[in-house]
Design an enzyme around this catalytic site. Structure first.
Site, mmCIF file in Angstrom:
data_model
loop_
_atom_site.group_PDB
_atom_site.id
_atom_site.type_symbol
_atom_site.label_atom_id
_atom_site.label_comp_id
_atom_site.label_asym_id
_atom_site.label_seq_id
_atom_site.Cartn_x
_atom_site.Cartn_y
_atom_site.Cartn_z
ATOM 1 N N ASP A 1 5.442 -0.405 -2.513
ATOM 2 C CA ASP A 1 6.840 -0.564 -2.105
ATOM 3 C C ASP A 1 7.660 -0.727 -3.374
ATOM 4 O O ASP A 1 7.179 -1.277 -4.363
ATOM 5 C CB ASP A 1 7.008 -1.790 -1.197
ATOM 6 C CG ASP A 1 8.296 -1.739 -0.385
ATOM 7 O OD1 ASP A 1 8.218 -1.549 0.846
ATOM 8 O OD2 ASP A 1 9.388 -1.892 -0.970
ATOM 9 N N SER A 2 8.893 -0.254 -3.323
ATOM 10 C CA SER A 2 9.727 -0.354 -4.532
ATOM 11 C C SER A 2 10.422 -1.703 -4.633
ATOM 12 O O SER A 2 11.070 -1.985 -5.632
ATOM 13 C CB SER A 2 10.767 0.774 -4.530
ATOM 14 O OG SER A 2 11.482 0.755 -3.323
ATOM 15 N N ASP B 1 5.424 5.002 6.157
ATOM 16 C CA ASP B 1 6.533 4.484 6.978
ATOM 17 C C ASP B 1 7.797 4.339 6.125
ATOM 18 O O ASP B 1 8.273 3.227 5.887
ATOM 19 C CB ASP B 1 6.126 3.126 7.582
ATOM 20 C CG ASP B 1 7.150 2.611 8.586
ATOM 21 O OD1 ASP B 1 7.935 3.421 9.117
ATOM 22 O OD2 ASP B 1 7.163 1.386 8.852
ATOM 23 N N CYS C 1 11.868 7.353 10.860
ATOM 24 C CA CYS C 1 12.840 6.581 11.632
ATOM 25 C C CYS C 1 14.238 7.139 11.436
ATOM 26 O O CYS C 1 15.225 6.436 11.585
ATOM 27 C CB CYS C 1 12.758 5.099 11.277
ATOM 28 S SG CYS C 1 13.059 4.793 9.547
HETATM 29 N N1 SAH Z 1 6.074 -0.490 7.285
HETATM 30 C C1 SAH Z 1 6.936 -1.647 7.096
HETATM 31 C C2 SAH Z 1 8.392 -1.270 7.133
HETATM 32 C C3 SAH Z 1 8.826 -0.283 6.088
HETATM 33 S S1 SAH Z 1 10.525 -0.327 5.786
HETATM 34 C C4 SAH Z 1 6.584 -2.719 8.114
HETATM 35 O O1 SAH Z 1 5.837 -2.427 9.055
HETATM 36 O O2 SAH Z 1 7.063 -3.842 7.978
HETATM 37 C C5 SAH Z 1 10.750 0.687 4.424
HETATM 38 C C6 SAH Z 1 10.320 0.086 3.099
HETATM 39 O O3 SAH Z 1 10.394 1.115 2.142
HETATM 40 C C7 SAH Z 1 11.172 -1.051 2.543
HETATM 41 O O4 SAH Z 1 10.349 -2.151 2.298
HETATM 42 C C8 SAH Z 1 11.748 -0.516 1.233
HETATM 43 O O5 SAH Z 1 11.777 -1.500 0.208
HETATM 44 C C9 SAH Z 1 10.758 0.549 0.901
HETATM 45 N N2 SAH Z 1 11.229 1.670 0.063
HETATM 46 C C10 SAH Z 1 12.399 2.340 0.140
HETATM 47 N N3 SAH Z 1 12.400 3.388 -0.711
HETATM 48 C C11 SAH Z 1 11.186 3.376 -1.336
HETATM 49 C C12 SAH Z 1 10.565 4.216 -2.310
HETATM 50 N N4 SAH Z 1 11.191 5.288 -2.784
HETATM 51 N N5 SAH Z 1 9.315 3.917 -2.698
HETATM 52 C C13 SAH Z 1 8.668 2.838 -2.211
HETATM 53 N N6 SAH Z 1 9.214 2.015 -1.282
HETATM 54 C C14 SAH Z 1 10.442 2.282 -0.853
#
Ligand code: SAH
Length: 439
Positions: free
Chosen positions: A257-258, A304, A344
């Protein structure tokens, strides 16, 4: 309780021949269908209005925002008052659907009101154990605050209620900081339980209303079948899928995650669940880059991402980003790996999503089956009259033969792929600019 009513202060007359969507009971009235809007002198955005046909016939009643593209969010097609009794009936029908969840001993967090899906356009209410986190997405629901708040307090007796002000889905009202509407809301993350697993949720700083409640059933599905396996959780946020997987016996979990703060909470949640540190690797990195550059292989992969297409205009670059994410993920999978992949973005339909996944598999020569189509749980219903409410869609895939990484692929197909990578660069930058909350 004193009885409150939202008086009718607008009258919206439609253009001749533009009644169809209202008659079909779609809850959004677009400005293009409107001939004229009459307003009482004291009317303000968010007040209630009547929608009438070009010849003055009553069609529907809703909350109005005269300068918005969606001029009215329709609440009823009957000539009935929009009062406490009206909201009580809608909230009660919403609570009825979640009866099992509300009395569960294993889960104490779920969505209680899902906007259009529960016939209350613009109102989202999530329960986190003894607290409620609310999003008001329209001026109408801000105007009706005293009514729905009183009813929620009466029915659910929360210790505290927070209204999140930062939601990017708000078209009609400016972003505001979150505000506590009732009682006490702790500033530190609160403890919830989902399917028997404890999680900490940050009601003030977390994304969405704090936790991605819509993935509850899918997390359980992943956790039920991953003993002894290596799992890659892309866009892992506060560790939801990772912890279910480890609880289900996964040998090794790599979460990407970023967001540093999300990972901090993921680590706390991991500990809270009594899981050994040695089985978790948290990678704070762009997930698109990670799949492209890593040469690790996995038995289960979770994809996701946040909504890559926030508008129709960004659909093309979003589709390239989805395709890229998939084609590289297919190269990180072992034979027989299973992939749980989600979109989503409201603008990416299930059909389109499937096409993108197909295109990605084709490009890297992966052979795949799909086992299930996935969606949110029963606390995120979609109204039949409002198909736009179907935002979360997913596929549970099985990899019969993994993809061949583009760099190791000789000659043919490489040009096609490098073209996509150029395109992907753009999509990646778009992704970085995206607003934080997604659903
Ligand atoms: N699967 C998670 C929800 C994901 S929400 C759950 O079940 O709780 C989307 C996530 O993607 C967020 O935490 C956000 O910080 C992250 N995100 C957004 N852009 C990103 C990128 N380019 N690389 C990695 N993470 C990213």
């Amino acid at each position: 309780m004193t009885s409150q009513t939202l008086d009718v202060r607008f009258r919206i007359r439609l253009r001749p021949g533009r009644e169809r969507s209202v008659e079909l009971r779609h809850p959004w009235l677009f400005s293009g269908a409107v001939e004229e809007i009459e307003a009482l002198p004291d009317a303000v955005p968010g007040d209630v209005g009547d929608i009438v046909s070009s010849d003055g016939r009553f069609l529907a009643r809703g909350t109005v925002h005269p300068s918005s593209q969606i001029v009215s969010r329709l609440l009823t097609w009957r000539d009935e008052p929009i009062d406490e009794a009206f909201f009580a009936a809608r909230i009660d029908q919403a609570i009825e659907l979640r009866k099992g969840l509300l009395t569960s001993h294993r889960t104490n967090a779920c969505r209680i009101v899902n906007s259009e899906g529960d016939e209350l356009p613009g109102l989202v209410v999530d329960r986190y154990h003894q607290h409620l986190s609310v999003q008001t997405l329209t001026a109408g629901m801000v105007r009706a605050r005293d009514i729905w708040l009183g009813l929620l307090l009466e029915r659910l007796s929360p210790l505290g209620v927070i209204e999140r002000g930062d939601n990017s889905a708000r078209e009609e009202i400016d972003a505001e900081p979150g505000q506590v509407l009732h009682g006490l809301v702790p500033s530190e993350p609160i403890l919830i339980q989902e399917n028997g697993l404890p999680f900490r949720v940050d009601l003030f700083g977390g994304q969405k209303t704090g936790f991605y409640l819509d993935q509850r059933d899918n997390r359980a599905l992943v956790g039920s079948d991953c003993a002894h396996l290596d799992l890659l959780n892309l866009f892992g946020f506060t560790g939801g899928f990772s912890i279910y997987a480890a609880d289900g016996g996964a040998e090794r979990v790599v979460q990407v995650d970023s967001s540093g703060p999300a990972h901090e909470l993921a680590r706390q949640n991991w500990e809270l669940n009594g899981l050994p540190e040695s089985r978790l690797t948290l990678v704070e990195q762009d997930a698109f880059r990670f799949v492209r550059e890593s040469d690790d292989l996995f038995d289960r992969l979770i994809l996701d991402p946040p909504p890559l297409a926030r508008s129709r205009q960004s659909l093309d670059s979003a589709l390239r980003a989805y395709k890229d994410l998939h084609l590289w993920s297919f190269c990180r999978a072992r034979p027989n790996a299973e992939i749980f992949t989600f979109s989503c973005s409201q603008h990416v339909t299930p059909d389109l999503f499937q096409k993108v996944v197909f295109g990605a598999a084709h490009d890297v020569g992966a052979r795949l089956q799909w086992i299930h189509r996935l969606g949110p749980g029963r606390d995120h219903p979609v109204h039949l009259n409002h198909p736009q409410g179907e935002y979360l869609k997913g596929l549970h895939l099985r990899v019969l033969e993994p993809g061949t990484p583009p760099s190791r692929k000789g000659g043919t197909g490489h040009d096609e792929l490098s073209g996509q990578l150029d395109d992907f660069g753009t999509a990646e930058r778009d992704a970085g600019k995206r607003p934080r909350s997604r659903r």
